[in-house]
Structures are given as C-alpha cells and as structure tokens.
Design an enzyme around this catalytic site. Structure first.
Site, PDB file in Angstrom:
ATOM      1  N   LYS A   1     -20.753  56.814   5.878  1.00 18.12           N
ATOM      2  CA  LYS A   1     -20.407  57.767   6.782  1.00 18.12           C
ATOM      3  C   LYS A   1     -19.105  58.066   6.965  1.00 18.12           C
ATOM      4  O   LYS A   1     -18.500  57.294   6.732  1.00 18.12           O
ATOM      5  CB  LYS A   1     -20.836  57.248   7.988  1.00 18.12           C
ATOM      6  CG  LYS A   1     -20.442  57.790   9.621  1.00 18.12           C
ATOM      7  CD  LYS A   1     -21.399  57.536  10.460  1.00 18.12           C
ATOM      8  CE  LYS A   1     -20.608  56.739  11.728  1.00 18.12           C
ATOM      9  NZ  LYS A   1     -21.339  56.429  12.963  1.00 18.12           N
TER      10      LYS A   1
ATOM     11  N   LYS B   1     -15.829  60.045   9.447  1.00 16.00           N
ATOM     12  CA  LYS B   1     -15.687  60.514  10.824  1.00 16.00           C
ATOM     13  C   LYS B   1     -15.184  62.097  10.562  1.00 16.00           C
ATOM     14  O   LYS B   1     -14.417  62.028   9.529  1.00 16.00           O
ATOM     15  CB  LYS B   1     -14.820  59.574  11.429  1.00 16.00           C
ATOM     16  CG  LYS B   1     -15.301  58.449  11.909  1.00 16.00           C
ATOM     17  CD  LYS B   1     -16.179  58.674  12.990  1.00 16.00           C
ATOM     18  CE  LYS B   1     -16.690  57.220  13.361  1.00 16.00           C
ATOM     19  NZ  LYS B   1     -17.765  57.377  14.653  1.00 16.00           N
TER      20      LYS B   1
ATOM     21  N   LYS C   1     -27.734  52.132  19.749  1.00 19.12           N
ATOM     22  CA  LYS C   1     -26.627  50.913  20.027  1.00 19.12           C
ATOM     23  C   LYS C   1     -27.110  50.376  21.241  1.00 19.12           C
ATOM     24  O   LYS C   1     -27.219  51.146  22.466  1.00 19.12           O
ATOM     25  CB  LYS C   1     -25.353  51.480  20.329  1.00 19.12           C
ATOM     26  CG  LYS C   1     -24.522  52.012  18.920  1.00 19.12           C
ATOM     27  CD  LYS C   1     -23.448  52.975  19.403  1.00 19.12           C
ATOM     28  CE  LYS C   1     -22.742  53.506  18.047  1.00 19.12           C
ATOM     29  NZ  LYS C   1     -21.539  54.275  18.420  1.00 19.12           N
TER      30      LYS C   1
ATOM     31  N   ASP D   1     -25.917  59.967  19.084  1.00 15.98           N
ATOM     32  CA  ASP D   1     -25.317  58.762  19.530  1.00 15.98           C
ATOM     33  C   ASP D   1     -25.131  58.850  21.057  1.00 15.98           C
ATOM     34  O   ASP D   1     -25.960  58.446  21.782  1.00 15.98           O
ATOM     35  CB  ASP D   1     -23.980  58.496  18.567  1.00 15.98           C
ATOM     36  CG  ASP D   1     -23.465  57.305  18.735  1.00 15.98           C
ATOM     37  OD1 ASP D   1     -23.799  56.542  19.850  1.00 15.98           O
ATOM     38  OD2 ASP D   1     -22.251  56.798  18.242  1.00 15.98           O
TER      39      ASP D   1
ATOM     40  N   GLU E   1     -23.971  63.514  12.831  1.00 15.94           N
ATOM     41  CA  GLU E   1     -23.910  63.216  14.368  1.00 15.94           C
ATOM     42  C   GLU E   1     -23.321  63.257  15.250  1.00 15.94           C
ATOM     43  O   GLU E   1     -22.044  63.577  14.967  1.00 15.94           O
ATOM     44  CB  GLU E   1     -23.301  61.319  13.826  1.00 15.94           C
ATOM     45  CG  GLU E   1     -23.773  60.272  14.939  1.00 15.94           C
ATOM     46  CD  GLU E   1     -23.268  58.808  14.614  1.00 15.94           C
ATOM     47  OE1 GLU E   1     -23.098  58.521  13.297  1.00 15.94           O
ATOM     48  OE2 GLU E   1     -23.014  57.914  15.512  1.00 15.94           O
TER      49      GLU E   1
ATOM     50  N   ASP F   1     -20.066  61.862  11.048  1.00 15.34           N
ATOM     51  CA  ASP F   1     -20.018  61.679  12.789  1.00 15.34           C
ATOM     52  C   ASP F   1     -18.819  62.230  13.348  1.00 15.34           C
ATOM     53  O   ASP F   1     -17.631  61.930  12.962  1.00 15.34           O
ATOM     54  CB  ASP F   1     -19.910  60.134  12.931  1.00 15.34           C
ATOM     55  CG  ASP F   1     -20.051  59.761  14.470  1.00 15.34           C
ATOM     56  OD1 ASP F   1     -20.178  60.774  15.427  1.00 15.34           O
ATOM     57  OD2 ASP F   1     -19.991  58.647  14.836  1.00 15.34           O
TER      58      ASP F   1
ATOM     59  N   GLY G   1     -22.737  51.121  15.330  1.00 18.90           N
ATOM     60  CA  GLY G   1     -21.892  50.190  15.339  1.00 18.90           C
ATOM     61  C   GLY G   1     -20.356  50.280  16.265  1.00 18.90           C
ATOM     62  O   GLY G   1     -20.454  51.395  16.712  1.00 18.90           O
TER      63      GLY G   1
ATOM     64  N   SER H   1     -18.966  52.986   7.951  1.00 17.00           N
ATOM     65  CA  SER H   1     -18.453  54.114   8.667  1.00 17.00           C
ATOM     66  C   SER H   1     -17.043  54.232   8.167  1.00 17.00           C
ATOM     67  O   SER H   1     -16.011  53.045   8.725  1.00 17.00           O
ATOM     68  CB  SER H   1     -18.719  53.841  10.236  1.00 17.00           C
ATOM     69  OG  SER H   1     -17.954  54.883  10.911  1.00 17.00           O
TER      70      SER H   1
HETATM   71  O1  OSB Z   1     -19.524  56.750  17.015  1.00 17.69           O
HETATM   72  O2  OSB Z   1     -20.456  55.465  15.719  1.00 17.69           O
HETATM   73  C1  OSB Z   1     -19.527  55.712  16.536  1.00 17.69           C
HETATM   74  C2  OSB Z   1     -16.860  53.055  16.312  1.00 17.69           C
HETATM   75  C3  OSB Z   1     -16.125  52.865  17.579  1.00 17.69           C
HETATM   76  C4  OSB Z   1     -16.969  53.910  18.405  1.00 17.69           C
HETATM   77  C5  OSB Z   1     -17.777  54.786  17.981  1.00 17.69           C
HETATM   78  C6  OSB Z   1     -18.384  54.610  16.659  1.00 17.69           C
HETATM   79  C7  OSB Z   1     -17.817  53.889  15.980  1.00 17.69           C
HETATM   80  C8  OSB Z   1     -18.129  53.867  14.613  1.00 17.69           C
HETATM   81  C9  OSB Z   1     -17.803  52.458  13.753  1.00 17.69           C
HETATM   82  O3  OSB Z   1     -18.451  54.731  13.753  1.00 17.69           O
HETATM   83  C10 OSB Z   1     -19.075  51.678  13.342  1.00 17.69           C
HETATM   84  C11 OSB Z   1     -18.720  50.345  12.853  1.00 17.69           C
HETATM   85  O4  OSB Z   1     -18.386  49.973  11.789  1.00 17.69           O
HETATM   86  O5  OSB Z   1     -18.861  49.406  13.759  1.00 17.69           O
HETATM   87 MG    MG Z   2     -21.183  57.757  16.372  1.00 18.56          MG
END
Ligand code: OSB
Ligand code: MG
Length: 370
Positions: A161, A163, A262, A238, A213, A188, A290, A135
């Site tokens: 992925k 953001k 999660k 999510d 996402e 995402d 994550g 990510s």
């Molecule tokens: O939306 O998946 C998410 C991190 C913190 C809060 C929300 C998210 C995320 C990530 C990071 O996308 C995922 C990771 O590498 O742990």
């Molecule tokens: Mg997410």
C-alpha cells in the site's frame, strides 16, 4: 473479571524511519499504554491515538484525560462476565473510541490470560498465521518510493500500500507499475480529495489497484457512495467507519466494497468483531489496518486478524519497520512467505520488556477502586 487497578503510561518511541501521509510526516510515536489488573493477573492495551488530532479527533492527551477521569471509574471494581460487555459499560461517554478501545482491549488480554488461552481463541479466530501487507509512506522522490517497494516486496509482504495525496498519486502508481509490474498494490489517501476530484481518481482505474482507501473526507459516507459509482476501482473505507452503524450505512449506500478494520478506531475488539461479522454477512471482505503500533498493539492486531473474514493482507507488519528495539522480545517477524505466526501463549502471548517500557515512559499514573 474484576479490574481492581489500572495503570496508565504515556510512552514516546522514535520511529526507525519517518512516516508521511497526506496529513503530515512524523518521526516518533507518542501513545498511552493501559494495564488492567485483577488479583495479580494483568492485561495490556495500547491506545492508537497519536500526539496530533490529524487522523482522528483524539490525541494522546485526550485519551489520557478521558481514561483517567471518565472511563476508569466506570470499570474499576465492577464485575464483568466477559470483555464483550465493556464497551457498553463505557457508553455514557460519547466518542473517544481510541481511549475506550485501549481499556477494552487490555481487558480482553486479561480475560484470555485468566482463561489460559490465546486472545485469538477468545476472539473467535480460525487461523494460526496471518497474511501481512506493508504501508509505505510518501517519500522525498519517486526513485526512493520504488526503492522502498522493491525492499518490502523482497521481505515477503503479500501486498503493498502506498500513501497518496494530490500531486503524489497517478505518477507514483505509474512508476511502481513500470518498475515492479503486476504486484498486489493499493493506495491510501487519508481523506485528501473531494468529490470534484472524481475524474482524476478515475485515472487510477487503468492500473488494476486492489482498492483506493479513504479518498474523501473522514466523515463523508454519502460522497464516497457517489464516488464509488464514478470509479471502477473498489473503494475501501478506513476513517469513515468508526462504529457499527456507519458500517451499516456505508454498505447500504454502496460507499465501499471493502472495509479496513482497526479496533482502536471502533472502540475495541467487540465492536471490531461486529463490523467483521456485518461485512461477512454482506459478502464484503475486510482487512486489518495499522496505526504504527508497538509490538503490544501489533500483537492485538494479529490475534484479531485470525477471524475468518479477514481475507485480504493487513497493515500488520514486522516490528523492525517501526521500532528497534520493540517493546516486546521476541519481536514480530514476517516470514519469507509474507505471513506472521500467531502467538499461542495465553492472552496476546508476547513478552513485554519492562525496562524498555520504563525507559520510554514520560508519565505514569495508577488508579484503584475508590
Ligand atoms: O490510514 O491506515 C492509515 C498509520 C497511521 C495512521 C493512519 C494510517 C496509518 C498507516 C500505517 O497506513 C499502517 C501501519 O503500518 O501501521
Ligand atoms: Mg488508512
């Protein structure tokens, strides 16, 4: 299993690099670590709530308060045949899934250790390695974004992925496609858009993304169902899936074609397994999300990812992307083929370095049977 002692710590750890999402940029993680003890055997869980209430309503401080004052008294001294019974025992407390999950997941680790088997075994896992995705946060420029993608692909990650947020979406995806070609790619939004943005989000369709996402509001399943009818790309939920009923509703309404699981968001491993099984029964793939966990939370995620319907690479990446050193040694590594080996020692199966935990501890509390 009878939990006779619970230890809570608030830890603070600097991130190797800042991480930016549509809700903001962070440079350190603050989280609660929960240890549960039965006759000298210890299980450990990491609460995924952060210092701020921007991803979900919970924070490090609310988790501390709710665990210490409400959840711990519900489990201390009580006998449990199996950790799958713990979430129900906490049911009188409304919400606070991340706080509940930290306690529940610690109990799963303890239970697996007492059985002398890996956590994956007791969760019902079926594989000894998991596929790892990465990510990548919002960067200061598109050039830096492409640079990150190239670095992570070279490290072996099975999918990328990124953001997105308004102003950092179509252009970012277009640049990656130009520079990196047809790599497995997804985005995402962390709830940064509204249904009015549907025509704009439909512009992402031409890039062949694996999924979008959580484009819309964190608690809005109905609008996601409307959006999924207006875009070709699969929507993955999510934030919106924080219990089993939400998952049922999302599937029934056609609000998504993929679910991000999660355990922290759902209230622990047992609830995560229920959503996993529900999705499987509806031929819907899931993957493991994550929350920038330390190696302790990351180990839990690896074990859960061994269940059969986790068919897409998860946001379960190497320790070195987040914390150097990590709280565990050896750290979690991603191999050149983009997989992570599942630890096979009892419980979460990783070695926690007590001195590193102590050095990162801001506050500590011990709770015992009254
Ligand atoms: O939306 O998946 C998410 C991190 C913190 C809060 C929300 C998210 C995320 C990530 C990071 O996308 C995922 C990771 O590498 O742990
Ligand atoms: Mg997410």
């Amino acid at each position: 299993m009878r939990i006779e002692r619970i230890e809570l710590r608030v830890l603070q750890l600097p991130l190797v690099r800042f991480f930016e999402t549509s809700f903001g940029r962070i440079s350190e993680r603050s989280f609660v670590l929960v240890s549960v003890e039965d006759a000298g055997a210890i299980g450990i869980g990491e609460c995924v709530a952060d210092a701020h209430p921007y991803y979900s309503a919970e924070t490090t401080r609310t988790a501390w308060h709710v665990i210490a004052d409400f959840l711990a008294p519900l489990v201390l001294g009580r006998h449990f045949d199996h950790p799958r019974d713990i979430l129900d025992a906490l049911g009188r407390v409304r919400g606070h899934n991340m706080a509940k999950a930290a306690v529940e997941m610690a109990a799963w680790d303890l239970y697996a250790r007492q059985q002398g088997v890996s956590l994956a075994r007791v969760l019902g896992g079926t594989r000894d390695a998991i596929a790892s995705g990465v990510s990548i946060g919002i960067q200061d420029s598109l050039d830096e974004l492409v640079e990150r993608v190239v670095i992570e692909r070279a490290a072996g990650y099975r999918r990328v992925k990124i953001k997105i947020k308004p102003g950092w979406d179509v252009s970012a995806v277009a640049r990656i496609r130009e520079a990196c070609g047809d790599i497995p790619l997804m985005v995402d939004a962390n709830a940064a858009y509204t249904l009015d943005d549907a025509p704009h989000l439909a512009r992402l369709d031409e890039f062949g993304l694996m999924m979008i996402e959580q484009p819309l509001e964190y608690d809005d399943i109905r609008d996601h169902a409307r959006l999924q009818r207006e875009v070709r790309t699969a929507i993955c939920l999510d934030e919106s899936i924080d219990n089993v009923r939400n998952a049922v509703e999302a599937i029934e309404l056609g609000a998504c074609r993929i679910i991000n699981i999660k355990p922290g968001r759902l209230g622990g491993h047992a609830a995560a397994i229920r959503v996993h099984d529900l999705a499987a029964a509806n031929a819907m793939p899931v993957w493991h999300g994550g929350m920038l966990e330390s190696g302790i939370g990351r180990a839990h995620n690896i074990h859960l990812s061994t269940l059969p319907n986790f068919t897409l690479p998860g946001d379960v990446a190497a320790s070195c992307r987040y914390f150097v050193p990590d709280l565990i040694d050896p750290e979690i590594v991603v191999r050149a083929d983009g997989t992570i080996a599942v630890p096979d020692a009892p419980g979460i199966g990783v070695h926690v370095i007590a001195e590193r935990v102590a050095a990162a501890t801001m506050e500590k509390m011990e709770l015992r049977v009254a």
